[in-house]
Design an enzyme around this catalytic site. Structure first.
Site, PDB file in Angstrom:
ATOM      1  N   ASP A 157     -14.345   2.569  -4.529  1.00  0.00           N
ATOM      2  CA  ASP A 157     -13.565   2.522  -3.745  1.00  0.00           C
ATOM      3  C   ASP A 157     -13.456   0.964  -3.003  1.00  0.00           C
ATOM      4  O   ASP A 157     -14.807   0.147  -2.800  1.00  0.00           O
ATOM      5  CB  ASP A 157     -13.375   3.040  -2.617  1.00  0.00           C
ATOM      6  CG  ASP A 157     -11.951   3.874  -1.833  1.00  0.00           C
ATOM      7  OD1 ASP A 157     -10.298   2.438  -2.283  1.00  0.00           O
ATOM      8  OD2 ASP A 157     -11.645   5.023  -1.366  1.00  0.00           O
ATOM      9  N   ARG A 200      -9.784  -1.708   8.517  1.00  0.00           N
ATOM     10  CA  ARG A 200     -10.409  -0.316   8.601  1.00  0.00           C
ATOM     11  C   ARG A 200     -11.422  -0.182   9.277  1.00  0.00           C
ATOM     12  O   ARG A 200     -12.379   0.505   8.438  1.00  0.00           O
ATOM     13  CB  ARG A 200     -10.151   0.416   6.629  1.00  0.00           C
ATOM     14  CG  ARG A 200      -9.933   1.758   6.709  1.00  0.00           C
ATOM     15  CD  ARG A 200      -9.915   2.032   5.275  1.00  0.00           C
ATOM     16  NE  ARG A 200     -10.016   3.406   4.758  1.00  0.00           N
ATOM     17  CZ  ARG A 200     -11.059   4.543   4.648  1.00  0.00           C
ATOM     18  NH1 ARG A 200     -12.269   4.054   4.446  1.00  0.00           N
ATOM     19  NH2 ARG A 200     -11.071   6.291   4.939  1.00  0.00           N
ATOM     20  N   CYS A 202     -10.573   2.499  -7.631  1.00  0.00           N
ATOM     21  CA  CYS A 202     -10.198   3.433  -6.365  1.00  0.00           C
ATOM     22  C   CYS A 202      -8.737   1.745  -5.649  1.00  0.00           C
ATOM     23  O   CYS A 202      -7.682   1.542  -6.095  1.00  0.00           O
ATOM     24  CB  CYS A 202     -10.559   3.843  -5.503  1.00  0.00           C
ATOM     25  SG  CYS A 202      -9.441   4.684  -4.172  1.00  0.00           S
ATOM     26  N   ASN A 240     -11.426  -0.812   0.065  1.00  0.00           N
ATOM     27  CA  ASN A 240     -10.427  -0.793   1.014  1.00  0.00           C
ATOM     28  C   ASN A 240     -10.075  -1.180   2.251  1.00  0.00           C
ATOM     29  O   ASN A 240      -9.665  -1.602   3.340  1.00  0.00           O
ATOM     30  CB  ASN A 240     -10.970   0.667   2.399  1.00  0.00           C
ATOM     31  CG  ASN A 240     -10.658   1.944   0.976  1.00  0.00           C
ATOM     32  OD1 ASN A 240      -9.465   2.163   1.202  1.00  0.00           O
ATOM     33  ND2 ASN A 240     -11.124   2.981   1.340  1.00  0.00           N
ATOM     34  N   TRP A 291       0.978  -1.073  -0.052  1.00  0.00           N
ATOM     35  CA  TRP A 291       0.439   0.527   0.052  1.00  0.00           C
ATOM     36  C   TRP A 291       0.950   1.061  -0.146  1.00  0.00           C
ATOM     37  O   TRP A 291       1.903   1.462   0.883  1.00  0.00           O
ATOM     38  CB  TRP A 291      -0.708  -0.124   1.152  1.00  0.00           C
ATOM     39  CG  TRP A 291      -2.079   1.509   1.358  1.00  0.00           C
ATOM     40  CD1 TRP A 291      -2.604   1.695   0.595  1.00  0.00           C
ATOM     41  CD2 TRP A 291      -1.663   2.501   2.185  1.00  0.00           C
ATOM     42  NE1 TRP A 291      -2.601   3.210   0.795  1.00  0.00           N
ATOM     43  CE2 TRP A 291      -2.593   3.490   1.976  1.00  0.00           C
ATOM     44  CE3 TRP A 291      -0.278   2.556   3.142  1.00  0.00           C
ATOM     45  CZ2 TRP A 291      -2.613   4.520   2.589  1.00  0.00           C
ATOM     46  CZ3 TRP A 291      -0.306   3.894   3.905  1.00  0.00           C
ATOM     47  CH2 TRP A 291      -1.266   4.867   3.066  1.00  0.00           C
ATOM     48  N   ASP A 337     -15.041  13.385  -2.432  1.00  0.00           N
ATOM     49  CA  ASP A 337     -14.975  11.838  -1.363  1.00  0.00           C
ATOM     50  C   ASP A 337     -15.985  11.603  -0.287  1.00  0.00           C
ATOM     51  O   ASP A 337     -16.588  11.877  -0.207  1.00  0.00           O
ATOM     52  CB  ASP A 337     -13.050  11.885  -0.794  1.00  0.00           C
ATOM     53  CG  ASP A 337     -12.730  10.658  -1.922  1.00  0.00           C
ATOM     54  OD1 ASP A 337     -12.590   9.812  -0.667  1.00  0.00           O
ATOM     55  OD2 ASP A 337     -11.772  10.269  -2.324  1.00  0.00           O
ATOM     56  N   ASP A 338     -14.813  10.151   0.275  1.00  0.00           N
ATOM     57  CA  ASP A 338     -15.621   9.624   1.329  1.00  0.00           C
ATOM     58  C   ASP A 338     -15.811  10.928   2.342  1.00  0.00           C
ATOM     59  O   ASP A 338     -16.038  11.917   2.709  1.00  0.00           O
ATOM     60  CB  ASP A 338     -14.585   9.147   2.310  1.00  0.00           C
ATOM     61  CG  ASP A 338     -15.226   8.043   2.770  1.00  0.00           C
ATOM     62  OD1 ASP A 338     -16.254   8.050   3.468  1.00  0.00           O
ATOM     63  OD2 ASP A 338     -14.830   7.100   3.623  1.00  0.00           O
ATOM     64  N   ASP A 393      -2.909   5.571  -3.274  1.00  0.00           N
ATOM     65  CA  ASP A 393      -2.602   6.736  -2.215  1.00  0.00           C
ATOM     66  C   ASP A 393      -1.921   7.630  -1.827  1.00  0.00           C
ATOM     67  O   ASP A 393      -1.822   8.620  -0.982  1.00  0.00           O
ATOM     68  CB  ASP A 393      -3.285   5.679  -0.682  1.00  0.00           C
ATOM     69  CG  ASP A 393      -5.047   5.247  -1.422  1.00  0.00           C
ATOM     70  OD1 ASP A 393      -6.289   5.693  -1.934  1.00  0.00           O
ATOM     71  OD2 ASP A 393      -5.272   4.168  -0.055  1.00  0.00           O
TER      72      ASP A 393
END
Length: 736
Positions: free
Chosen positions: A476, A440, A524, A478, A191, A360-361, A546
């Site tokens: 996305d 996460r 993403c 994650n 990552w 975004d988020d 990222d």
């Protein structure tokens, strides 16, 4: 019934001469303009691979070719080796038949060229079958003539009365012989450190590129490779190179096995490790497509072949036209924003000449508001406290300012602290009786389940319904998969999960693209976690990493460019000090690095000085001058960020060779004496090019404004004074 099927299958094989000892060897050729894949049907019905490489028009002599392999050293180079008979190699197909038989031996049944509406494309199918157990395999080869790419996949059909367990079910097997050495080039990393280049000489034995993560599957490795043949060095311009890339967004494995005869066999496909697939009677499993190309002009030629194929056939929207430059809200606002914050960012984006704003988020969730990454994921309703006017009000504001509008979703995941997790705990991927581990602060939803597929499609559909002015979705993902279990799949089909999840994702994307063909979608997945040609059939671009720091991006973008065109590589200018590394990097270097991909910005413009905003306007306007070259031109890598010199460049040349853009970088201090000399390949020798540097107030080089021939630029080149860390330059070359 079983006896009847066996009788029919034996009759088919006999009619085709697949098992007749008196059958003359037959050649099957799959050709592009410059590449041939040649098979030979032997007298006993086995189909051997004889050649993959430069084009051979008269392949007839290969019918008499002998490997001189001793019988006690196993079978020859079968095009789809199965576990059974004398095959000692790693099998492309390993099965346990319905009656418990562990052996499969495939023999030729027939082959044909299939009709195609595209004159550039030729499809060939080779049919094989086991003469004892009714298991059939079709090998499908698609030749793209101009692009010099050959794609292959397998289709396995169970004609038995009970289920067959497939322990290995690769897409393709490619055997190479006659080369003294093989240098493997692969991508590795993690990552925020994706696509790092690694070169490995292949010795005897087996080396694998693989993952078992399912999601975020391309962070550590990528299902793509290059093989430099008969050499121990990687070369952009010279030598024979084979490149391959697997179109699959799940677990993958590519095995490179060199045997005692120095034959290299490449198996590529879905990872069979702990992923046995139970194939019920009458069912067919179609494997992912494996894309191959061959170049006799080095790694650069292999990359350009793949890029040409990708833009025309391999990526969604490859012929769509220019992608908008954008401002993404994430690193500028994170979860902390309201309408006023977003309107301010939109105003600034428009003032700098950007063309889209992406929220975004953090825009959703009410019972469990998405104010951090620990809650709300799965509850796709607009957060009324942050956005009382809803998404349409902010999207309409962006459109009034002349910008397109995009929005972030993560539909495959759920937080435990969410209404979705409370309503549907059975949708979470978890082994019964075991704790579902968090990554996460979230769980993975079970896309093998059709109800979950409906939900994930519904998230996309519902999000687009929030406003008719949504032009772009950032999708996305994650976390990866671990400790898997499916409440939907039967107990004796749990290992099917690994394939069924990826196929479930593709079914969702097929529905989305049928309803929303024109919406831009970015894959993403924590940055570079879904960089593969399976995803790119549905997504318009990938978020390359990222890590937005420009120095790190020099290697990330370079490695990605080996296999994937710049047209899909999202590259953003972010804040300084950088939020990932803390490095302080000049704005010009950040823009020049991001301009080698799909340019965007990811920061809070209000934190920029007036002079920085003015430069941003200038750099964005300059990018629009040459982005067609970045998106559509031929790529020539001039040096490498791994070079000890500390300088390298990226050259994009138009197909008619009338225009080019060259981006040059210095990534370490070189002192006051050495000056890099960049020889620019790919131009037309006879054409005269005027060279002009962009984004500077006065000429910095003796050649700025000069008109030079392509031959001069190739043999002598240019020598910009890039000597200090973060020096960079962008040059436009235009034919007289």
């Amino acid at each position: 019934m079983k006896k009847l099927l066996l009788t029919l299958l034996a009759a088919m094989c006999a009619a085709a001469g697949a098992t007749g000892a008196d059958r003359a060897p037959e050649i099957i050729s799959v050709n592009t303009d410059r590449v041939s894949l040649i098979l030979c049907v032997e007298r006993d019905g086995r189909v051997h691979m004889r050649h993959f490489g430069g084009r051979i028009d008269d392949a007839a002599p290969l019918a008499a070719y002998s490997t001189h392999r001793r019988p006690d050293h196993g079978a020859g180079e079968e095009i789809y080796p199965a576990m059974g008979g004398r095959n000692f190699r790693l099998p492309a197909l390993r099965a346990t038949h319905a009656d418990g038989d562990l052996n499969t031996e495939l023999r030729y049944v027939s082959h044909e060229t299939l009709p195609s509406a595209d004159a550039d494309v030729e499809r060939t199918v080779v049919r094989l079958a086991d003469p004892v157990r009714p298991l059939e395999v079709e090998l499908l080869f698609t030749a793209y003539r101009r692009e010099n790419v050959i794609a292959t996949r397998s289709r396995i059909t169970n004609r038995q009365q009970g289920p067959v367990t497939l322990h290995a079910f690769y897409s393709s097997a490619l055997s190479l012989h006659g080369y003294g050495s093989y240098l493997l080039t692969q991508l590795r990393g993690g990552w925020a450190d994706e696509a790092q280049i690694e070169h490995l000489p292949l010795g005897h034995g087996t080396h694998s590129i693989s993952t078992r993560k399912l999601v975020k599957a391309t962070h550590s490795e990528n299902p793509a490779f290059m093989l430099s043949l008969d050499t121990d060095r990687f070369d952009e311009e010279h030598g024979e190179v084979i490149a391959g890339a697997l179109a699959w967004s799940g677990n993958y494995r590519i095995d490179f096995s060199v045997d005692e005869y120095d034959v290299l066999t490449i198996l590529a496909g879905a990872n069979p490790d702990a992923s046995e697939y139970v194939l019920d009677a009458g069912r067919t499993l179609t494997t992912p497509e494996m894309i191959y190309t061959f170049s006799d002009c080095g790694a650069g030629g292999a990359s350009r072949n793949l890029h040409d194929w990708a833009r025309r056939y391999g990526i969604r929207g490859g012929d769509r036209g220019h992608v908008p430059t954008l401002l993404n809200s994430w690193e500028g606002a994170y979860f902390d924003f309201d309408e006023a914050t977003l309107r301010g960012m939109i105003d600034d984006a428009a003032a700098m000449g950007l063309e889209m704003f992406v929220l975004d988020d953090g825009w959703f969730g009410n019972k469990y508001p998405r104010n951090h990454d620990r809650a709300g994921l799965g509850d796709w309703e607009v957060n009324r406290a942050k956005l009382p006017g809803g998404i349409d009000r902010i999207a309409s504001y962006a459109h009034r300012q002349g910008l397109k509008f995009g929005i972030w979703i993560e539909p495959e995941m759920v937080n435990p602290q969410s209404e979705l997790a409370e309503r549907h705990p059975e949708w979470v991927v978890r082994a019964e009786g075991r704790e579902a581990p968090l990554i996460r602060h979230q769980w993975l939803l079970d896309l093998s389940n059709p109800e979950v597929q409906d939900f994930v499609f519904g998230v996309f559909d519902h999000t687009l319904a929030l406003s008719k002015k949504i032009d772009y979705i950032k999708w996305d993902a994650n976390r990866h998969a671990e400790s898997v279990g499916s409440a939907y799949l039967p107990a004796d089909r749990q290992s099917n999960f690994w394939v069924d999840y990826a196929e479930g994702l593709y079914r969702v994307m097929e529905r989305i693209r049928a309803k929303y063909p024109d919406v831009l979608i970015q894959a993403c997945s924590s940055g570079g976690g879904r960089v593969d040609y399976g995803a790119l059939k549905y997504f318009d671009e990938v978020w390359t990493s990222d890590d937005t720091e420009a120095l790190s991006r020099s290697r990330i973008q370079y490695g990605t460019s080996l296999f994937y065109p710049a047209a899909v590589m999202g590259a953003h200018v972010s804040a300084s000090p950088n939020h990932q590394s803390g490095n302080v990097i000049p704005l010009k270097f950040r823009f020049d690095m991001a301009s080698a991909g799909r340019l965007g910005m990811e920061l809070q413009p209000r934190q920029m000085s007036d002079s920085e905003r003015a430069f941003a306007r200038r750099a964005i306007a300059s990018y629009k001058e040459f982005r067609d070259l970045v998106e559509e031109g031929d790529l020539y890598r001039i040096g490498s960020p791994y070079d000890p010199s500390g300088t390298f460049g990226t050259l994009y040349v138009s197909k008619d060779k009338r225009r080019a853009v060259f981006l040059a970088y210095c990534i370490r201090y070189r002192g006051h004496t050495p000056v890099p000399q960049f020889r620019l390949r790919g131009l037309d020798d006879e054409t005269r090019y005027t060279v002009r540097e962009l984004n500077v107030d006065r000429p910095r080089c003796w050649f700025d404004g000069e008109t030079l021939t392509g031959a001069y630029l190739r043999h002598e080149g240019i020598n910009p004074p890039l000597q200090r860390l973060y020096d960079s330059a962008v040059y436009i070359l235009e034919a007289e």
